[in-house]
Design a protein around this motif. Structure first.
Motif, PDB file in Angstrom:
ATOM      1  N   MET A 151      35.589 108.744 -10.107  1.00  0.00           N
ATOM      2  CA  MET A 151      37.403 108.613  -9.966  1.00  0.00           C
ATOM      3  C   MET A 151      37.420 107.728 -11.055  1.00  0.00           C
ATOM      4  N   LEU A 152      38.586 107.969 -12.067  1.00  0.00           N
ATOM      5  CA  LEU A 152      39.106 107.612 -13.196  1.00  0.00           C
ATOM      6  C   LEU A 152      39.269 106.419 -13.227  1.00  0.00           C
ATOM      7  N   LYS A 153      39.096 104.889 -13.821  1.00  0.00           N
ATOM      8  CA  LYS A 153      39.681 103.428 -13.969  1.00  0.00           C
ATOM      9  C   LYS A 153      40.552 102.820 -14.955  1.00  0.00           C
ATOM     10  N   THR A 154      41.383 102.277 -14.660  1.00  0.00           N
ATOM     11  CA  THR A 154      41.986 101.768 -16.004  1.00  0.00           C
ATOM     12  C   THR A 154      41.930 100.480 -16.484  1.00  0.00           C
ATOM     13  N   TYR A 155      40.994  99.558 -17.231  1.00  0.00           N
ATOM     14  CA  TYR A 155      41.232  98.470 -17.313  1.00  0.00           C
ATOM     15  C   TYR A 155      41.444  97.666 -18.977  1.00  0.00           C
ATOM     16  N   GLN A 156      41.999  96.690 -19.293  1.00  0.00           N
ATOM     17  CA  GLN A 156      42.580  96.030 -20.068  1.00  0.00           C
ATOM     18  C   GLN A 156      41.170  94.573 -20.326  1.00  0.00           C
ATOM     19  N   ILE A 157      41.151  94.864 -21.735  1.00  0.00           N
ATOM     20  CA  ILE A 157      39.746  94.347 -22.324  1.00  0.00           C
ATOM     21  C   ILE A 157      40.432  93.208 -23.577  1.00  0.00           C
ATOM     22  N   THR A 158      40.116  91.945 -23.647  1.00  0.00           N
ATOM     23  CA  THR A 158      40.400  90.995 -24.562  1.00  0.00           C
ATOM     24  C   THR A 158      39.562  90.740 -25.255  1.00  0.00           C
ATOM     25  N   PHE A 159      39.285  90.560 -26.488  1.00  0.00           N
ATOM     26  CA  PHE A 159      38.595  89.302 -27.457  1.00  0.00           C
ATOM     27  C   PHE A 159      39.568  88.247 -28.634  1.00  0.00           C
ATOM     28  N   SER A 160      38.968  87.523 -28.880  1.00  0.00           N
ATOM     29  CA  SER A 160      39.292  86.397 -29.905  1.00  0.00           C
ATOM     30  C   SER A 160      38.387  86.269 -30.098  1.00  0.00           C
ATOM     31  N   GLY A 161      38.757  85.323 -31.165  1.00  0.00           N
ATOM     32  CA  GLY A 161      37.272  84.883 -32.150  1.00  0.00           C
ATOM     33  C   GLY A 161      37.835  85.476 -33.556  1.00  0.00           C
ATOM     34  N   GLN A 162      36.976  85.539 -34.360  1.00  0.00           N
ATOM     35  CA  GLN A 162      36.845  86.298 -35.648  1.00  0.00           C
ATOM     36  C   GLN A 162      36.523  87.696 -35.498  1.00  0.00           C
ATOM     37  N   VAL A 163      37.919  88.860 -34.858  1.00  0.00           N
ATOM     38  CA  VAL A 163      37.656  89.668 -34.242  1.00  0.00           C
ATOM     39  C   VAL A 163      38.764  90.676 -35.638  1.00  0.00           C
ATOM     40  N   GLN A 164      39.832  90.579 -36.471  1.00  0.00           N
ATOM     41  CA  GLN A 164      40.688  90.324 -36.990  1.00  0.00           C
ATOM     42  C   GLN A 164      40.055  90.416 -38.492  1.00  0.00           C
ATOM     43  N   GLY A 165      40.366  92.227 -39.085  1.00  0.00           N
ATOM     44  CA  GLY A 165      39.782  91.705 -40.678  1.00  0.00           C
ATOM     45  C   GLY A 165      38.814  92.365 -40.798  1.00  0.00           C
ATOM     46  N   VAL A 166      38.311  92.493 -39.724  1.00  0.00           N
ATOM     47  CA  VAL A 166      36.482  92.480 -39.768  1.00  0.00           C
ATOM     48  C   VAL A 166      35.676  94.250 -39.398  1.00  0.00           C
ATOM     49  N   GLY A 167      36.757  95.216 -39.164  1.00  0.00           N
ATOM     50  CA  GLY A 167      36.315  96.244 -38.855  1.00  0.00           C
ATOM     51  C   GLY A 167      35.885  96.670 -37.355  1.00  0.00           C
ATOM     52  N   PHE A 168      36.688  95.495 -36.994  1.00  0.00           N
ATOM     53  CA  PHE A 168      36.710  95.180 -34.589  1.00  0.00           C
ATOM     54  C   PHE A 168      36.933  96.151 -34.330  1.00  0.00           C
ATOM     55  N   ARG A 169      38.812  96.759 -34.785  1.00  0.00           N
ATOM     56  CA  ARG A 169      39.500  98.273 -34.400  1.00  0.00           C
ATOM     57  C   ARG A 169      38.606  99.925 -34.662  1.00  0.00           C
ATOM     58  N   PRO A 170      38.075  99.125 -35.311  1.00  0.00           N
ATOM     59  CA  PRO A 170      37.579 100.461 -35.943  1.00  0.00           C
ATOM     60  C   PRO A 170      36.255 101.260 -35.096  1.00  0.00           C
ATOM     61  N   TYR A 171      35.125 100.462 -34.445  1.00  0.00           N
ATOM     62  CA  TYR A 171      34.084  99.748 -34.443  1.00  0.00           C
ATOM     63  C   TYR A 171      34.623 100.512 -32.448  1.00  0.00           C
TER      64      TYR A 171
END
Length: 755
Positions: free
Chosen positions: A1-21
């Motif tokens: 069964m499919l489920k939906t989650y929200q995940i958040t990350f804080s810290g040095q996570v912008q401008g470091v290739g986080f989204r493409p990874y």
């Protein structure tokens, strides 16, 4: 069964290739959803099998992108959502910023390969970057980190760059700094009459290397500001640069073409190699022991047994290095005492009488930064930051800060920096400089206002040094009035102590901690000039428990610039023959008269270093800050601690007998002991006094801060004498000098302000 989650990350996570990874990882685990930046970091909505989502999340935590630093992450199930794929969507800012900002990263190995590969379309393109490297803070105007919030936005991507940007399999997938020869930044060479030289792109760096070889001075606009460069093996051009830059003796940093070239000339430890090739890539101060190169050392680093070296950290410097067969001087592009220059017009106006040529580009630099500087001690490899700037600013990690108030700390007067706590993160600016300079003061105030505007938060509390005439204090007082903020003053040396306590998360400790705070100057609670202090910290209280006995502070700020005045202040009649060579009769009469009337005293260990340097004939007048102390340390390559003796074997009172210590040192030198041995004994004496004081007060935890602890030989002696019986703490992610004052002010306010 499919489920939906929200995940958040804080810290040095912008401008470091986080989204493409995250995108690639979601595809690997057959998940659907979205990822975007927001005002707090990265937010993911993901739909799929429960097991796949948990595996996806675990891998993100365990193997994040190489230049990211995760502070916190959260995952929780939400109402089911339907997605047709996994997508990176445009960032949305839903409130005020609460995210780690992104520092500049040195060019990565992949991009270095691209710019030397003739088959690659970025061959010889100096602004080549990817998700793992390139300028960030230097070019950022706002956050979340998106191209439209940077000065790179002035260069719209061409079709090929856009294809890379949208290709999940490409290293530049969603790289916000992506440009190329077709659509990108233009680099050009002009002479000091502002005439543009017609040089092809492929020949540009060969041309610059040739000019450097011919003995020309080149002002190079790098990605974080201008550098003034010349051939480090050419004595005449270095003398010319010193004369034009008004920098007679202060050492220059050296850019080596490659690590191999550097290893052939200097002895490097593994810790140096790691630092020199890190993403921060700071200048490393290295011992000249065994040096085998052709650098004109007496001109590059007069009187020193060490050299500040670095490796290329941008595409511009890498392409230049590829054409060089010799190391080059690479010093901040400014006139001595002014901040680093970043704008083309200003550079030409201020440096046209210094540089023969200008290598410039048309990318705007939002936050100019000097190169960071670090030194490792010879015996214990204790790292000491001398300057915290490019590669580190504007973040500070691992600080335990909890307050509902928005707090701005404006630091000290020399080596100024600004710390700001507007949300859940603490931010510390790059090194800004000496506020005696009007240009530095302007950049200082601009930095404070930029922080306020960036975070859209006015500080509720403004912290300043207790010295009433520091420019940082005067500005903070006025700013507090304008913003109707609380103004709180923090004593200088207590801020130093709080900085090292804060760095090691000791402020909530119940144990007694001895604070050894030694520097050149700072106004004390008794209105005297402190600088040789011993404090006790326990249960949120800082108490001054000992100090070096006071001696005369002469002629105001002149004393810190003329070590001979410290010698005069500590001298007795037996030292008159030495003083006659340093002062005219008229000068001696004037200063002796001043001492009779003088009421201002000091406990400064920094001035004690000056007195010793003058006594030993090393330096009577400084041409740059701290010159005497630096030259003194550089008189010795090594020491045998078993051969050292103390000039102060027993403490008869709680105070350190400054004049007695100095007199014993004088007697030893006067008997014919060598300068090198006397210096080793002096440093041994200081290290021994730390433990004598600790034992008197039954304290086993010792924290050291202040500019004196930039002396790595002293640090090694302190560590060697401790023999593991004491717990020692030094500043580690901040410089021990006045750069740490802004951070220390916040730590003091949050933990000690009620005492």
């Amino acid at each position: 069964m499919l489920k939906t989650y929200q995940i958040t990350f804080s810290g040095q996570v912008q401008g470091v290739g986080f989204r493409p990874y995250i995108y690639s990882l979601a595809k690997e685990f057959l998940l659907q959803g979205t990822v975007s930046n927001n005002e707090e970091g990265v937010i993911i909505f993901v739909s799929g099998l429960e097991e796949s989502i948990q595996s996806f999340y675990s891998k993100l935590i365990q193997f994040p992108p190489p230049v990211s630093r995760i502070k916190d992450s959260k995952i929780f199930q939400i109402e089911d959502k339907i997605f047709d794929a996994f997508k990176i969507i445009l960032s949305k800012k839903g409130g005020q910023l609460n995210v780690s900002l992104t520092p500049d990263f040195a060019i990565c190995n992949d991009c270095q390969s691209d710019i030397v590969n003739q088959e690659n379309r970025r061959f010889n393109y100096p602004f080549t970057t990817c998700v793992n490297c390139g300028p960030r803070w230097a070019i950022t105007g706002n956050f979340p980190f998106e191209r439209e919030h940077t000065s790179i936005n002035d260069f719209p991507m061409c079709e090929e760059c856009m294809e890379e940007y949208t290709n999940p399999l490409d290293r530049r997938f969603h790289s916000q700094t992506n440009t190329c020869q077709t659509c990108g930044i233009e680099l050009f060479l002009v002479d000091n009459s502002d005439e543009k030289l017609e040089v092809s792109k492929d020949a540009l760096f060969k041309n610059v290397a040739s000019l450097l070889s011919e003995g020309k001075i080149i002002a190079i606009k790098n990605t974080s500001g201008y550098l003034l460069c010349c051939n480090a093996e050419n004595e005449q051009v270095i003398k010319e640069l010193r004369d034009k830059k008004n920098r007679p003796n202060k050492p220059f940093a050296i850019l080596y073409p490659s690590l191999d070239h550097l290893k052939n000339e200097l002895q490097l430890d593994e810790v140096h190699v790691r630092s020199l090739t890190s993403t921060e890539r700071p200048i490393n101060i290295i011992s000249l022991k065994g040096y085998s190169g052709k650098i004109v050392l007496n001109e590059v680093a007069p009187g020193l047994n060490q050299l500040g070296v670095m490796l290329p950290y941008s595409g511009i410097l890498q392409l230049l290095a590829n054409e060089l067969s010799f190391p080059v001087v690479a010093t901040s592009g400014n006139i001595h005492g002014s901040p680093i220059i970043s704008e083309n017009d200003e550079a030409f106006e201020k440096l046209k009488h210094v540089a023969d040529y200008f290598l410039q580009h048309n990318l705007s630099i939002t936050h100019p930064q000097d190169d960071s500087v670090v030194k490792y001690s010879n015996r214990f490899n204790q790292g000491v930051l001398f300057r915290r700037s490019r590669g580190h600013a504007p973040n500070y990690f691992n600080a335990s800060v909890k307050s509902d108030k928005k707090i701005m700390a404006l630091g000290a007067h020399l080596k100024s920096s600004i710390a700001y706590y507007p949300n859940e993160y603490l931010y510390i600016s790059q090194y800004l400089g000496n506020l005696d300079s009007f240009d530095v003061y302007q950049r200082f105030t601009k930095t404070a206002l930029n922080f306020i505007n960036l975070f859209e938060q006015k500080p509720q509390v403004i912290l300043v040094d207790s010295h009433p005439t520091y420019e940082s204090t005067l500005y903070g007082t006025e700013l507090a009035k304008q913003l109707k903020s609380e103004l709180f003053k923090v004593q200088h040396h207590k801020a130093h102590f709080a900085s090292v306590l804060g760095e090691h998360d000791l402020l909530d400790s119940n144990e007694k901690i001895l604070g050894v705070i030694w520097d050149g100057t700072g106004l004390g609670d008794d209105r005297q000039i402190w600088g040789g202090e011993f404090f006790k910290y326990q249960l949120n209280n800082i108490d001054r428990i000992s100090h070096f006995e006071y001696f005369n502070w002469l002629a105001g700020d002149k004393m810190s610039k003329e070590p001979r005045l410290s010698l005069l202040s500590l001298s007795n009649t037996e030292m008159q023959p030495i003083l006659k060579d340093k002062f005219s009769k008229e000068e001696q009469a004037i200063y002796q008269s001043l001492m009779v009337k003088n009421k201002l005293k000091t406990s400064s260990v920094g001035r004690l270093f000056d007195a010793v340097a003058s006594l030993l004939g090393i330096c009577d007048i400084n041409t740059y800050e701290g010159e005497a102390a630096i030259l003194l340390e550089n008189q010795i390559f090594d020491y045998n601690i078993n051969d050292c003796k103390s000039y102060c074997t027993e403490l008869e009172t709680d105070l350190i007998p400054t004049e007695k210590l100095f007199y014993n040192l004088f007697l030893d030198f006067n008997k014919g002991n060598s300068r090198e041995n006397v210096i080793a004994n002096f440093l041994f004496t200081l290290a021994s006094l730390i433990y004598q004081t600790a034992d008197i007060h039954y304290i086993k935890n010792i924290a050291c801060s202040g500019g004196v602890f930039q002396n790595t030989t002293l640090i090694d002696m302190v560590k060697e004498l401790g023999k593991g019986e004491y717990k020692l703490f030094f500043n580690r992610n901040l410089a021990p000098n006045d750069e740490n004052i802004s951070f220390g002010q916040i730590m003091y306010y949050l933990h000690c302000s009620n005492q």
